[in-house]
Design a protein around this motif. Structure first.
Motif, PDB file in Angstrom:
ATOM      1  N   UNK A 128      -1.010 -16.898  -2.151  1.00 52.84           N
ATOM      2  CA  UNK A 128      -1.329 -16.393  -0.812  1.00 52.84           C
ATOM      3  C   UNK A 128      -0.171 -16.614   0.155  1.00 52.84           C
ATOM      4  N   UNK A 129       0.605 -17.649  -0.080  1.00 51.57           N
ATOM      5  CA  UNK A 129       1.739 -17.914   0.804  1.00 51.57           C
ATOM      6  C   UNK A 129       2.815 -16.845   0.715  1.00 51.57           C
ATOM      7  N   UNK A 130       2.776 -16.003  -0.323  1.00 51.43           N
ATOM      8  CA  UNK A 130       3.748 -14.916  -0.468  1.00 51.43           C
ATOM      9  C   UNK A 130       3.258 -13.603   0.128  1.00 51.43           C
ATOM     10  N   UNK A 131       2.026 -13.573   0.625  1.00 49.61           N
ATOM     11  CA  UNK A 131       1.486 -12.340   1.186  1.00 49.61           C
ATOM     12  C   UNK A 131       2.269 -11.907   2.415  1.00 49.61           C
ATOM     13  N   UNK A 132       2.359 -10.590   2.571  1.00 51.51           N
ATOM     14  CA  UNK A 132       3.038 -10.016   3.721  1.00 51.51           C
ATOM     15  C   UNK A 132       2.354  -8.693   4.064  1.00 51.51           C
ATOM     16  N   UNK A 133       2.631  -8.177   5.216  1.00 52.10           N
ATOM     17  CA  UNK A 133       2.148  -6.839   5.543  1.00 52.10           C
ATOM     18  C   UNK A 133       3.004  -5.841   4.782  1.00 52.10           C
ATOM     19  N   UNK A 134       2.373  -5.074   3.916  1.00 50.81           N
ATOM     20  CA  UNK A 134       3.107  -4.218   2.990  1.00 50.81           C
ATOM     21  C   UNK A 134       2.652  -2.774   3.142  1.00 50.81           C
ATOM     22  N   UNK A 135       3.590  -1.880   3.361  1.00 50.75           N
ATOM     23  CA  UNK A 135       3.313  -0.460   3.422  1.00 50.75           C
ATOM     24  C   UNK A 135       3.717   0.227   2.136  1.00 50.75           C
ATOM     25  N   UNK A 136       3.306   1.481   1.981  1.00 44.68           N
ATOM     26  CA  UNK A 136       3.583   2.190   0.732  1.00 44.68           C
ATOM     27  C   UNK A 136       5.067   2.415   0.519  1.00 44.68           C
ATOM     28  N   UNK A 137       5.801   2.785   1.551  1.00 44.05           N
ATOM     29  CA  UNK A 137       7.233   3.044   1.378  1.00 44.05           C
ATOM     30  C   UNK A 137       7.954   1.784   0.908  1.00 44.05           C
ATOM     31  N   UNK A 175      -5.146  12.294 -11.459  1.00 39.13           N
ATOM     32  CA  UNK A 175      -4.149  11.604 -10.622  1.00 39.13           C
ATOM     33  C   UNK A 175      -4.844  10.868  -9.480  1.00 39.13           C
ATOM     34  N   UNK A 176      -4.192   9.838  -8.981  1.00 35.85           N
ATOM     35  CA  UNK A 176      -4.677   9.105  -7.818  1.00 35.85           C
ATOM     36  C   UNK A 176      -3.757   9.403  -6.649  1.00 35.85           C
ATOM     37  N   UNK A 177      -4.316   9.917  -5.560  1.00 34.88           N
ATOM     38  CA  UNK A 177      -3.540  10.163  -4.346  1.00 34.88           C
ATOM     39  C   UNK A 177      -3.974   9.163  -3.277  1.00 34.88           C
ATOM     40  N   UNK A 178      -3.011   8.465  -2.703  1.00 31.22           N
ATOM     41  CA  UNK A 178      -3.269   7.542  -1.602  1.00 31.22           C
ATOM     42  C   UNK A 178      -2.800   8.211  -0.317  1.00 31.22           C
ATOM     43  N   UNK A 179      -3.707   8.320   0.624  1.00 33.69           N
ATOM     44  CA  UNK A 179      -3.459   9.012   1.885  1.00 33.69           C
ATOM     45  C   UNK A 179      -3.488   7.984   3.017  1.00 33.69           C
ATOM     46  N   UNK A 180      -2.415   7.924   3.799  1.00 30.24           N
ATOM     47  CA  UNK A 180      -2.345   6.992   4.923  1.00 30.24           C
ATOM     48  C   UNK A 180      -1.864   7.743   6.161  1.00 30.24           C
ATOM     49  N   UNK A 181      -1.793   7.035   7.272  1.00 29.29           N
ATOM     50  CA  UNK A 181      -1.282   7.646   8.501  1.00 29.29           C
ATOM     51  C   UNK A 181       0.189   8.005   8.366  1.00 29.29           C
ATOM     52  N   UNK A 230      -4.161  -2.049   7.028  1.00 31.42           N
ATOM     53  CA  UNK A 230      -4.605  -3.332   6.486  1.00 31.42           C
ATOM     54  C   UNK A 230      -5.184  -3.177   5.086  1.00 31.42           C
ATOM     55  N   UNK A 231      -6.008  -2.151   4.895  1.00 29.61           N
ATOM     56  CA  UNK A 231      -6.608  -1.940   3.579  1.00 29.61           C
ATOM     57  C   UNK A 231      -5.544  -1.624   2.543  1.00 29.61           C
ATOM     58  N   UNK A 232      -4.551  -0.818   2.916  1.00 27.74           N
ATOM     59  CA  UNK A 232      -3.468  -0.487   1.992  1.00 27.74           C
ATOM     60  C   UNK A 232      -2.702  -1.745   1.589  1.00 27.74           C
ATOM     61  N   UNK A 233      -2.354  -2.570   2.554  1.00 26.43           N
ATOM     62  CA  UNK A 233      -1.613  -3.790   2.262  1.00 26.43           C
ATOM     63  C   UNK A 233      -2.414  -4.702   1.347  1.00 26.43           C
ATOM     64  N   UNK A 277      -1.603  -5.582  -2.916  1.00 25.42           N
ATOM     65  CA  UNK A 277      -1.337  -6.970  -3.302  1.00 25.42           C
ATOM     66  C   UNK A 277      -2.546  -7.642  -3.953  1.00 25.42           C
ATOM     67  N   UNK A 278      -3.526  -6.840  -4.425  1.00 27.10           N
ATOM     68  CA  UNK A 278      -4.691  -7.357  -5.139  1.00 27.10           C
ATOM     69  C   UNK A 278      -5.526  -8.314  -4.297  1.00 27.10           C
ATOM     70  N   UNK A 279      -5.508  -8.134  -2.981  1.00 30.94           N
ATOM     71  CA  UNK A 279      -6.395  -8.912  -2.127  1.00 30.94           C
ATOM     72  C   UNK A 279      -7.797  -8.297  -2.086  1.00 30.94           C
ATOM     73  N   UNK A 280      -7.858  -6.978  -2.027  1.00 31.45           N
ATOM     74  CA  UNK A 280      -9.138  -6.283  -2.051  1.00 31.45           C
ATOM     75  C   UNK A 280      -9.031  -5.077  -2.967  1.00 31.45           C
ATOM     76  N   UNK A 281     -10.061  -4.841  -3.746  1.00 30.23           N
ATOM     77  CA  UNK A 281     -10.102  -3.696  -4.649  1.00 30.23           C
ATOM     78  C   UNK A 281     -10.842  -2.535  -3.989  1.00 30.23           C
TER      79      UNK A 281
END
Length: 405
Positions: free
Chosen positions: A12-21, A50-56, A87-90, A94-98
């Motif tokens: 958990x100490x390695x977690x960060x806010x992570x975007x798709x790019x 295929x899986x498409x991830x759609x974000x802002x 938040x959900x994407x991040x 990082x396997x915090x929420x499925x």
């Protein structure tokens, strides 16, 4: 031993806010080299879209290509399209929420596919992140000497501890007899009856279900150990610590302590709404497998269990092969093993083993659940608490939905 209990690869100490790019530029290339072929094999085995991830910030599609996993901008034709906020994407990256956690919380937005597709991609994405294969044609169940493992075996305190520890790691579960006095279970059942008037809906310590006819029943009692001297004596006894050491093998396990280290469950007949008998799932299916698995969940049979009054069923080896939950419910490709118990029997399953509770047909049953966790590597983090809070909301959500899961 076939597999170590400690499968933690992330802190958990390695977690960060992570975007798709950032993920695609930094983490993704290495993950594809290591695990892309495993994902592609799963896509082919299940016929996953295929899986498409759609974000802002845009959209990206993941699909099998040339024996590995490839990503392309935009929404691919025929894709399952999942829309995630930042938040959900991040959390998902990082396997915090499925996806399953987001569906349960009524937060996941998706189109172009159904729950089956979402379940398959929950598994495929974890395969990418962790290298946990979804299929393995060569999986076998062998004892320490290389002979076929009897998945229906009941083990006792007289069995070789190394053999018991190996069975757990090989099959993902255990059925134990002779560890507890069945007479104590009659005392525990009486203590459940005496404790029930102390619980009420909305107290934050219990789950409730509706049975046929509209009656509400308490089906889960937290903080029960404080009301059960018999249970407290069991958990603080030498035999229980012997069990912990035996299950640990070469790993380090610690007992779950505190008021919520154990819960008592009542499984009534004819439940029509609420969380009582839950179909196949993993205890890490909401997320955080890479941060906390595998713990051991120990069930204490207060009453007997079987087809007549419900029982635990497990998918043997599902801690080794990442079978999607929806496939486990419909067409499992590993052995499904029922674990009928007598009063005082123990069941053990790993937190990433698929398991379910079948509903009672003729009479209610009673069981307690506690367990042993891997020794912590860092202080407890908010992600773990968030999923615990979601689990506490499950009963209310299912009551509102008006049907059993």
């Amino acid at each position: 031993m076939s597999i170590a209990l400690d499968r933690r690869t992330r802190l958990d100490s390695d977690l960060r806010t992570l975007g798709m790019a950032e993920f695609l530029a930094g983490d993704f290339p290495d993950l594809v080299v290591r695990h892309g072929a495993l994902v592609a094999r799963g896509v082919e085995a299940f016929g996953a879209p295929p899986l498409a991830i759609e974000t802002a910030d845009g959209s990206w599609s993941f699909a099998a290509d040339g024996g590995t996993l490839a990503v392309s901008p935009g929404v691919a034709p025929g894709a399952l399209v999942v829309t995630l906020d930042g938040d959900a994407l991040s959390d998902w990256l990082q396997n915090q929420r499925s996806f399953n956690a987001m569906i349960t919380a009524r937060e996941l937005r998706y189109r172009g596919g159904g729950e089956w597709d979402v379940s398959v991609w929950d598994s495929l994405w974890l395969t990418l992140l962790e290298g946990w294969p979804v299929v393995d044609d060569g999986i076998e169940f062998l004892d320490r000497h290389g002979a076929p493992l009897d998945l229906g075996r009941v083990l006792t305190p007289d069995d070789d501890p190394a053999e018991v520890a190996h069975f757990l790691r090989e099959a993902g579960f255990l059925h134990l007899r002779g560890w507890l006095d069945p007479a104590d279970m009659r005392k525990v059942s009486d203590e459940i009856d005496r404790a029930l008037p102390d619980y009420h809906e909305g107290d934050g310590r219990s789950w409730w279900a509706t049975v046929a006819g509209g009656t509400r029943r308490c089906v889960r009692l937290q903080e029960f150990v404080e009301r059960s001297p018999t249970t407290a004596a069991i958990l603080n006894g030498a035999r229980w610590d012997q069990l912990r050491r035996m299950l640990a093998g070469d790993d380090e396990l610690v007992r779950k302590t505190g008021a919520r280290g154990l819960e008592a469950l009542i499984k009534p007949r004819d439940v029509v709404a609420g969380a009582s008998d839950v179909s196949f799932h993993r205890d890490c299916h909401f997320g955080r497998h890479a941060y906390q698995c595998s713990g051991t969940v120990v069930g204490i049979a207060v009453t007997a269990s079987g087809e007549a009054n419900g029982q635990l069923r497990v998918v043997a080896g599902s801690h080794r092969v990442l079978m999607p939950v929806e496939i486990a419910k419909t067409r499992p490709y590993l052995p499904v093993v029922a674990v009928p118990t007598e009063p005082g029997d123990l069941t053990v399953h790993l937190s990433c083993t698929l398991h379910e509770s079948t509903p009672p047909l003729l009479a209610e049953r009673r069981v307690m659940y506690t367990g042993f966790s891997l020794a912590p590597r860092e202080p407890a983090a908010g992600g773990s608490q968030a999923l615990s809070d979601l689990r506490e909301r499950v009963s209310r959500l299912l009551l509102e939905q008006g049907s059993r899961p």
